[in-house]
Enzyme design. Structure first.
Site, PDB file in Angstrom:
ATOM      1  N   GLY A   1     -17.558 -20.539  -5.988  1.00  0.00           N
ATOM      2  CA  GLY A   1     -18.620 -21.313  -6.622  1.00  0.00           C
ATOM      3  C   GLY A   1     -18.024 -22.242  -7.667  1.00  0.00           C
TER       4      GLY A   1
ATOM      5  CD  GLN B   1     -16.603 -24.014 -13.083  1.00  0.00           C
ATOM      6  OE1 GLN B   1     -17.419 -23.929 -12.178  1.00  0.00           O
ATOM      7  NE2 GLN B   1     -15.612 -23.150 -13.226  1.00  0.00           N
TER       8      GLN B   1
ATOM      9  CB  CYS C   1     -14.834 -18.076 -14.328  1.00  0.00           C
ATOM     10  SG  CYS C   1     -15.431 -19.744 -14.619  1.00  0.00           S
ATOM     11  CG  LEU C   2     -12.317 -21.448  -9.632  1.00  0.00           C
ATOM     12  CD1 LEU C   2     -12.801 -22.567  -8.720  1.00  0.00           C
ATOM     13  CD2 LEU C   2     -11.015 -20.858  -9.130  1.00  0.00           C
TER      14      LEU C   2
ATOM     15  CG  HIS D   1     -20.361 -17.133 -12.624  1.00  0.00           C
ATOM     16  ND1 HIS D   1     -19.403 -16.233 -13.046  1.00  0.00           N
ATOM     17  CD2 HIS D   1     -19.775 -18.362 -12.729  1.00  0.00           C
ATOM     18  CE1 HIS D   1     -18.303 -16.895 -13.401  1.00  0.00           C
ATOM     19  NE2 HIS D   1     -18.499 -18.184 -13.207  1.00  0.00           N
ATOM     20  CD  GLU D   2     -20.522 -21.130 -10.116  1.00  0.00           C
ATOM     21  OE1 GLU D   2     -20.291 -22.059 -10.912  1.00  0.00           O
ATOM     22  OE2 GLU D   2     -19.667 -20.294  -9.773  1.00  0.00           O
TER      23      GLU D   2
ATOM     24  CG  HIS E   1     -20.151 -22.514 -15.177  1.00  0.00           C
ATOM     25  ND1 HIS E   1     -19.159 -22.524 -16.123  1.00  0.00           N
ATOM     26  CD2 HIS E   1     -19.716 -21.696 -14.180  1.00  0.00           C
ATOM     27  CE1 HIS E   1     -18.152 -21.745 -15.709  1.00  0.00           C
ATOM     28  NE2 HIS E   1     -18.462 -21.228 -14.541  1.00  0.00           N
TER      29      HIS E   1
HETATM   30 CO    CO Z   1     -17.323 -19.912 -13.383  1.00  0.00          CO
END
Ligand code: CO
Length: 173
Positions: free
Chosen positions: A48, A53, A97-98, A139-140, A143
């Site tokens: 995701g 990001q 998370c990236l 989670h997204e 963000h």
């Molecule tokens: Co993330």
């Protein structure tokens, strides 16, 4: 399509903490961003990614719970996603998370949610999510509101995670 740099908490915390704005219209420029996001996510690899990001403060998410494996690739796009309902029942999952590389920890969230969003073509959709899908979309969406999964941990664990990512970034440099 372009693979773009993913912002991380060591250098880009201020951007990642921004609240993203709703998208007024799903047009070709937005689809180009979604294409870049998907390719960047596959390259990482991750399941995701939120637009912030990549430094773009708009309410857009891409997802593929199959990580784009050729036979099963299932890219999903969520524009202006909203949670209409969340279950009282909770579900614990070890998240990563990236933007917080190499950190994993358990987060507790509602087990099921109902979503409303616009798809890749700008069409309004409503859908129920559970399991990994429910974890990932929550989670997204976090963000988009400037919230990272480590913000759900204790302050000690959160600070330790950020310090670890900073140290890692130094070692890599
Ligand atoms: Co993330």
């Amino acid at each position: 399509m372009t693979i773009r740099r993913i912002l991380t908490v060591d250098a880009d915390m201020a951007v990642l903490k921004q609240k993203s704005l709703p998208v007024p219209v799903v047009d070709n420029a937005l689809r180009a961003l979604m294409d870049d996001m998907l390719q960047t996510m596959y390259d990482a690899p991750g399941i995701g990614l939120a637009a912030i990001q990549l430094g773009e403060p708009v309410r857009v998410i891409v997802m593929d719970l199959e990580k784009g494996e050729e036979a099963t690739a299932a890219p999903r796009y969520f524009v202006n996603p909203e949670i209409l309902w969340a279950s009282d029942e909770l579900f614990v999952y070890e998240e990563g998370c990236l933007s917080v590389p190499e950190i994993f920890d358990e987060v507790e969230r509602p087990a099921r949610v109902r979503l409303r969003y616009l798809d890749y073509h700008g069409k309004k959709q409503e859908e129920d999510a559970e399991g990994l899908f429910a974890v990932c979309i929550q989670h997204e969406i976090d963000h988009l509101d400037g919230v990272l999964f480590i913000d759900h941990l204790s302050r000690l664990k959160r600070n330790r995670a950020v310090a670890k990512v900073k140290k890692l970034a130094k070692t890599d440099a």
